[in-house]
Design an enzyme around this catalytic site. Structure first.
Site, PDB file in Angstrom:
ATOM      1  N   SER A 104       0.794  -1.236   0.000  1.00 55.59           N
ATOM      2  CA  SER A 104       0.000   0.000   0.000  1.00 55.59           C
ATOM      3  C   SER A 104       0.820   1.276   0.000  1.00 55.59           C
ATOM      4  O   SER A 104       0.253   2.375  -0.064  1.00 55.59           O
ATOM      5  CB  SER A 104      -0.957   0.015   1.197  1.00 55.59           C
ATOM      6  OG  SER A 104      -2.035  -0.859   0.960  1.00 55.59           O
TER       7      SER A 104
ATOM      8  N   LYS B 132      -0.097   3.716  -2.626  1.00 57.61           N
ATOM      9  CA  LYS B 132      -1.144   4.736  -2.542  1.00 57.61           C
ATOM     10  C   LYS B 132      -0.581   6.159  -2.527  1.00 57.61           C
ATOM     11  O   LYS B 132      -1.320   7.112  -2.799  1.00 57.61           O
ATOM     12  CB  LYS B 132      -2.025   4.486  -1.326  1.00 57.61           C
ATOM     13  CG  LYS B 132      -2.865   3.205  -1.444  1.00 57.61           C
ATOM     14  CD  LYS B 132      -3.780   3.034  -0.240  1.00 57.61           C
ATOM     15  CE  LYS B 132      -4.697   1.819  -0.374  1.00 57.61           C
ATOM     16  NZ  LYS B 132      -4.000   0.535  -0.178  1.00 57.61           N
TER      17      LYS B 132
ATOM     18  N   SER C 168      -5.589   3.448   4.648  1.00 54.99           N
ATOM     19  CA  SER C 168      -5.178   2.524   3.595  1.00 54.99           C
ATOM     20  C   SER C 168      -6.366   1.739   3.048  1.00 54.99           C
ATOM     21  O   SER C 168      -6.275   0.534   2.804  1.00 54.99           O
ATOM     22  CB  SER C 168      -4.098   1.565   4.107  1.00 54.99           C
ATOM     23  OG  SER C 168      -3.295   1.105   3.048  1.00 54.99           O
TER      24      SER C 168
ATOM     25  N   LYS D  40       3.345   6.407   5.026  1.00 56.23           N
ATOM     26  CA  LYS D  40       2.448   5.395   4.475  1.00 56.23           C
ATOM     27  C   LYS D  40       2.949   4.018   4.873  1.00 56.23           C
ATOM     28  O   LYS D  40       4.148   3.739   4.818  1.00 56.23           O
ATOM     29  CB  LYS D  40       2.359   5.480   2.934  1.00 56.23           C
ATOM     30  CG  LYS D  40       1.266   4.588   2.358  1.00 56.23           C
ATOM     31  CD  LYS D  40      -0.105   5.114   2.721  1.00 56.23           C
ATOM     32  CE  LYS D  40      -1.209   4.091   2.496  1.00 56.23           C
ATOM     33  NZ  LYS D  40      -1.220   2.996   3.485  1.00 56.23           N
TER      34      LYS D  40
END
Length: 328
Positions: A107, A110, A162, A267
């Site tokens: 993720s 993202k 997320s 992140k």
């Protein structure tokens, strides 16, 4: 099925970006209805982590494990197979471990999704609807089919919690749909110098989303230029009304929720092929550092690794470590 934000957790001053307000984070204009200040005290994140005695999924090791990178010793005793510490201002590399190997990034993808969405200049208040394609991309989600949200809300959920369905619907609602969005992701990667990376979907659920630690440091630096990404990725929590029921979403980074590091952007990521991953921009001794940790062992080890790096940097006898090289 629509939702609205009913609370916005006030961030501690230590988590605010230097360029942003030092008091609180304003909720998205399209959804916020009420703010509630947190009464929680900052938590201390422990740096001692017990390795899990069981693999994530039997017979399906991470790519780093298959390459023999897991368990390698380093001077900081990190539990991540890949790590990198870079001075954001000078691009000096202070620490690296397997930094040139391209691996699945889960993720962390993202962050690229967010940059492509913001570069598109599409209206942030445009209404999006979670449809069957979004539902099929990921079965575990509180964003049920029919949920209505704005592009801004989908971006916030993608970066903070997320949320995979939110990230996928951002790509699906891009002009030209998912194929055009993926092309834009890879074009953006080339523009910012990510020469050992590839993107295959907006969520990071596919193991074909790969990058090296060097490239992730470049992506972190590029993403930091977007105020919205800095703000949304460091949002501690929020509560939303979905199908007339309040649902609380937490930031996936426990260091953000603890409030004891000056994090400007972050992140997390996890799929079996990638292991536990984390990228952050954080100020330590007033120095902006880009931190990358891939394929960390155990659920909390990536956060403990970040704390180890912070402590190592804070207690340097010479003030800062000697640069190994400069990231070009």
């Amino acid at each position: 099925m629509s939702f609205g934000l009913i609370t916005s957790f006030q961030a501690s001053a230590s988590n605010n970006d230097p360029k942003a307000s030092k008091t609180s984070k304003a909720p998205p204009k399209s959804a916020a209805k009420k703010q509630v200040k947190s009464s929680k005290k900052p938590k201390t994140v422990r740096t001692t982590v017990t390795r899990s005695s069981e693999p994530v999924v039997a017979g399906r090791p991470s790519f780093a494990t298959a390459l023999g990178l897991r368990g390698q010793h380093d001077d900081l005793n990190l539990k991540s197979s890949v790590a990198m510490v870079v001075n954001q201002d000078t691009k000096e590399v202070y620490f690296e471990k397997n930094s040139s190997v391209s691996l699945p990034i889960a993720s962390i993808t993202k962050l690229m999704t967010a940059m492509v969405v913001l570069d598109s200049k599409l209206p942030m208040d445009e209404t999006l609807v979670i449809n069957s394609d979004d539902v099929n991309i990921y079965r575990n989600s509180r964003l049920a089919g029919g949920t209505v949200l704005t592009r801004e809300e989908a971006l916030l959920l993608s970066l903070m919690a997320s949320e995979n369905r939110a990230a996928y619907t951002l790509g699906r609602n891009y002009p030209g749909g998912i194929p055009a969005f993926i092309d834009a992701m890879n074009l953006k990667a080339r523009e910012i110098g990510m020469t050992h990376s590839f993107f295959a979907d907006p969520t990071g659920l596919k193991s074909e989303n790969v990058a090296s630690a060097e490239d992730l440091a470049r992506m972190l630096s590029a993403a930091y230029q977007y105020k919205v990404i800095r703000e949304f990725s460091t949002w501690p929590d929020l509560t939303m009304v979905i199908a007339k029921r309040p649902q609380k979403f937490l930031n996936t980074n426990r260091l953000v929720r603890a409030g004891d590091m000056n994090i400007g952007l972050q992140k997390t990521g996890f799929i079996n092929a990638a292991g536990r991953c984390l990228v952050m921009q954080a100020r330590v001794n007033n120095t902006p550092l880009l931190l990358v940790f891939l394929d960390s062992v155990g659920t909390q080890s990536r956060f403990a690794d970040a704390v180890r790096v912070r402590d190592w940097y804070e207690h340097m006898p010479s003030g800062e470590p000697q640069a190994i090289r400069r990231l070009m």
